[in-house]
Design an enzyme around this catalytic site. Structure first.
Site, mmCIF file in Angstrom:
data_model
loop_
_atom_site.group_PDB
_atom_site.id
_atom_site.type_symbol
_atom_site.label_atom_id
_atom_site.label_comp_id
_atom_site.label_asym_id
_atom_site.label_seq_id
_atom_site.Cartn_x
_atom_site.Cartn_y
_atom_site.Cartn_z
ATOM 1 N N LYS A 64 0.869 -1.182 0.000
ATOM 2 C CA LYS A 64 0.000 0.000 0.000
ATOM 3 C C LYS A 64 0.901 1.225 0.000
ATOM 4 O O LYS A 64 1.793 1.351 0.841
ATOM 5 C CB LYS A 64 -0.901 0.036 1.224
ATOM 6 C CG LYS A 64 -1.806 1.290 1.202
ATOM 7 C CD LYS A 64 -2.847 1.275 2.291
ATOM 8 C CE LYS A 64 -2.305 1.742 3.597
ATOM 9 N NZ LYS A 64 -3.343 1.919 4.622
ATOM 10 N N ASN A 156 -13.393 15.095 21.466
ATOM 11 C CA ASN A 156 -12.492 15.492 20.380
ATOM 12 C C ASN A 156 -11.975 16.894 20.662
ATOM 13 O O ASN A 156 -12.677 17.706 21.289
ATOM 14 C CB ASN A 156 -13.239 15.495 19.032
ATOM 15 C CG ASN A 156 -12.282 15.531 17.849
ATOM 16 O OD1 ASN A 156 -11.450 14.650 17.705
ATOM 17 N ND2 ASN A 156 -12.383 16.547 17.011
ATOM 18 N N MET A 215 -5.469 3.421 18.217
ATOM 19 C CA MET A 215 -5.344 3.316 16.768
ATOM 20 C C MET A 215 -4.720 4.548 16.117
ATOM 21 O O MET A 215 -4.335 4.507 14.959
ATOM 22 C CB MET A 215 -6.745 3.093 16.154
ATOM 23 C CG MET A 215 -7.530 1.962 16.784
ATOM 24 S SD MET A 215 -6.638 0.392 16.895
ATOM 25 C CE MET A 215 -6.465 -0.033 15.178
ATOM 26 N N GLY A 216 -4.636 5.658 16.838
ATOM 27 C CA GLY A 216 -4.186 6.902 16.204
ATOM 28 C C GLY A 216 -2.685 6.977 15.983
ATOM 29 O O GLY A 216 -2.219 7.591 15.027
HETATM 30 P P1 NAD Z 1 -8.511 13.085 11.090
HETATM 31 O O1 NAD Z 1 -7.487 14.111 10.809
HETATM 32 O O2 NAD Z 1 -9.733 13.019 10.245
HETATM 33 O O3 NAD Z 1 -9.030 13.242 12.594
HETATM 34 C C1 NAD Z 1 -8.174 13.371 13.687
HETATM 35 C C2 NAD Z 1 -8.986 14.064 14.785
HETATM 36 O O4 NAD Z 1 -8.222 14.018 15.988
HETATM 37 C C3 NAD Z 1 -9.293 15.531 14.494
HETATM 38 O O5 NAD Z 1 -10.685 15.737 14.507
HETATM 39 C C4 NAD Z 1 -8.609 16.286 15.652
HETATM 40 O O6 NAD Z 1 -9.367 17.374 16.096
HETATM 41 C C5 NAD Z 1 -8.541 15.196 16.713
HETATM 42 N N1 NAD Z 1 -7.501 15.415 17.699
HETATM 43 C C6 NAD Z 1 -6.203 15.690 17.482
HETATM 44 N N2 NAD Z 1 -5.547 15.769 18.658
HETATM 45 C C7 NAD Z 1 -6.455 15.507 19.629
HETATM 46 C C8 NAD Z 1 -6.384 15.407 21.024
HETATM 47 N N3 NAD Z 1 -5.257 15.616 21.685
HETATM 48 N N4 NAD Z 1 -7.507 15.069 21.692
HETATM 49 C C9 NAD Z 1 -8.658 14.872 21.066
HETATM 50 N N5 NAD Z 1 -8.796 14.964 19.724
HETATM 51 C C10 NAD Z 1 -7.700 15.271 19.021
HETATM 52 O O7 NAD Z 1 -7.764 11.687 11.099
HETATM 53 P P2 NAD Z 1 -8.379 10.221 10.975
HETATM 54 O O8 NAD Z 1 -8.436 9.823 9.558
HETATM 55 O O9 NAD Z 1 -9.624 10.153 11.776
HETATM 56 O O10 NAD Z 1 -7.235 9.376 11.661
HETATM 57 C C11 NAD Z 1 -6.987 9.528 13.036
HETATM 58 C C12 NAD Z 1 -5.606 9.018 13.374
HETATM 59 O O11 NAD Z 1 -5.540 7.623 13.112
HETATM 60 C C13 NAD Z 1 -4.489 9.656 12.535
HETATM 61 O O12 NAD Z 1 -3.381 9.900 13.374
HETATM 62 C C14 NAD Z 1 -4.177 8.582 11.520
HETATM 63 O O13 NAD Z 1 -2.870 8.669 11.022
HETATM 64 C C15 NAD Z 1 -4.386 7.352 12.360
HETATM 65 N N6 NAD Z 1 -4.606 6.132 11.592
HETATM 66 C C16 NAD Z 1 -4.011 5.004 12.049
HETATM 67 C C17 NAD Z 1 -4.192 3.827 11.372
HETATM 68 C C18 NAD Z 1 -3.588 2.563 11.913
HETATM 69 O O14 NAD Z 1 -3.538 1.579 11.211
HETATM 70 N N7 NAD Z 1 -3.193 2.548 13.149
HETATM 71 C C19 NAD Z 1 -4.967 3.799 10.208
HETATM 72 C C20 NAD Z 1 -5.607 4.958 9.791
HETATM 73 C C21 NAD Z 1 -5.433 6.121 10.509
#
Ligand code: NAD
Length: 317
Positions: A64, A156, A215-216
């Site tokens: 990917k 959030n 997951m983030g």
């Molecule tokens: P996104 O940008 O759409 O949403 C992220 C949200 O997090 C935003 O709404 C932001 O306001 C909020 N945020 C940031 N810091 C915060 C905090 N300290 N407390 C509360 N809220 C906070 O991103 P997404 O597509 O929803 O993805 C979320 C995360 O998951 C990203 O970091 C992304 O890289 C990660 N991700 C991980 C995997 C994995 O396999 N582990 C896969 C996909 C996405």
């Protein structure tokens, strides 16, 4: 070569098929039948991340390519942009190219759901979600499949985003309440899915017996959970090497609070080779770093369904 464009993916695969494909990857890796290759992930500046996740399964080889582009939401497109390329594992010939955006969301949510099914207490009734971006709604839908939740609480950084999550909860018949992080203590399962680089979920925010699906954090420098809390939990992951270097565990490991040898592959639990939750009071943490094999598995499932329905588009390369 066949192409399955992004616009067709939603009609081909949903949370059920993604859950089965991802659960199978956990079992294959535990059984030594699949191999995940090291991730390439580079910062492009301005928060943009780009890289490759790849691996070899029993009948699939692929990569990917894509990344995370935080300015996209303001342009009306998904922050994650990616495509999965599948190759014939015997000849290396390119076999298919498949839109990876929806697949990434589905497989990430599926991995968290597999962890919840395996590790959360069966009687869990309150689901907490930290983060309400693009990925959060997928997490909610997938989690609701594996436990009989009675309500959802969430927080959030930008509270306005919680309305979208509340709408999905309502659709699932679950009451939703926006709460500050302190009240996440009411949840028995907490999914963290923010893009944060500093922790939000501290020791005092999590009750004994909770399962955390983190997951983030999938990149060096991201962080959602206090390292002292991570060190107190029993940590599981999709890939130990990734968890220790770029997953949520990276900070506890770097601070000497967590020995990577204490991180258990979730696949070993599913295969019956390692214990899962050991007591009702134990806090379990799934460090979901996201592996190429998960992308390849859901892409291979989509390719097979698209072929069956005559939807895959042949192109010459
Ligand atoms: P996104 O940008 O759409 O949403 C992220 C949200 O997090 C935003 O709404 C932001 O306001 C909020 N945020 C940031 N810091 C915060 C905090 N300290 N407390 C509360 N809220 C906070 O991103 P997404 O597509 O929803 O993805 C979320 C995360 O998951 C990203 O970091 C992304 O890289 C990660 N991700 C991980 C995997 C994995 O396999 N582990 C896969 C996909 C996405």
């Amino acid at each position: 070569m066949l192409v399955v464009p992004e616009r067709l993916i939603a009609g081909l695969i949903g949370p059920d098929e993604a859950f089965d494909a991802v659960a199978e990857v956990f079992r294959q890796t535990a059984g030594g039948l699949a191999r995940n290759f090291p991730v390439v992930r580079e910062a492009l500046g301005g928060g943009r991340q780009y890289g490759f996740k790849s691996g070899l399964g029993p009948d699939a080889l692929g990569v990917k390519a894509g990344g995370y582009f935080p300015g996209n939401a303001a342009r009306g497109i998904t922050n994650h942009q990616s495509v999965v390329t599948l190759f014939d594992p015997q000849t290396g010939r390119p076999e298919a190219m498949i839109g990876g955006n929806l697949l990434t969301a589905l497989r990430t949510a599926a991995a968290a759901a597999v962890s919840i099914e395996a590790l959360a207490r069966p009687e869990a009734r309150v689901l907490g979600i930290l983060g309400a971006g693009h990925q959060a709604a997928f997490q909610l839908r997938a989690a609701a499949r594996v436990r009989s939740f009675e309500r959802v609480i969430g927080w959030n950084r930008t509270p306005a985003r919680l309305a979208g999550l509340a709408a999905v909860a309502t659709e699932l018949g679950l009451p939703f309440e926006a709460v500050p992080p302190e009240r996440l203590r009411e949840a028995e399962v907490i999914v963290t899915v923010t893009s944060s680089t500093t922790w939000t979920l501290g020791i005092e925010h999590v009750a004994p017996g909770t399962h955390l699906a983190c997951m983030g954090t999938d990149t060096i420098g991201k962080q959602e959970v206090e390292p002292r809390l991570v060190a107190r939990t029993r940590v599981f992951t999709d890939e130990v090497a990734q968890a220790a270097t770029l997953g949520e565990a990276q900070h506890a490991v770097a601070q000497g609070l967590l020995d990577p040898a204490r991180i258990t592959p979730l696949g070993a639990v599913l295969a019956g080779d390692a214990p899962g939750r050991e007591s009702a009071d134990q806090i379990t943490l799934y460090d979901g770093t996201g592996i190429g094999l998960q992308d390849i598995a859901v892409a291979a499932r989509v390719l097979s369904l698209a072929r069956d329905r005559g939807l895959a588009i042949p192109v010459e390369i």
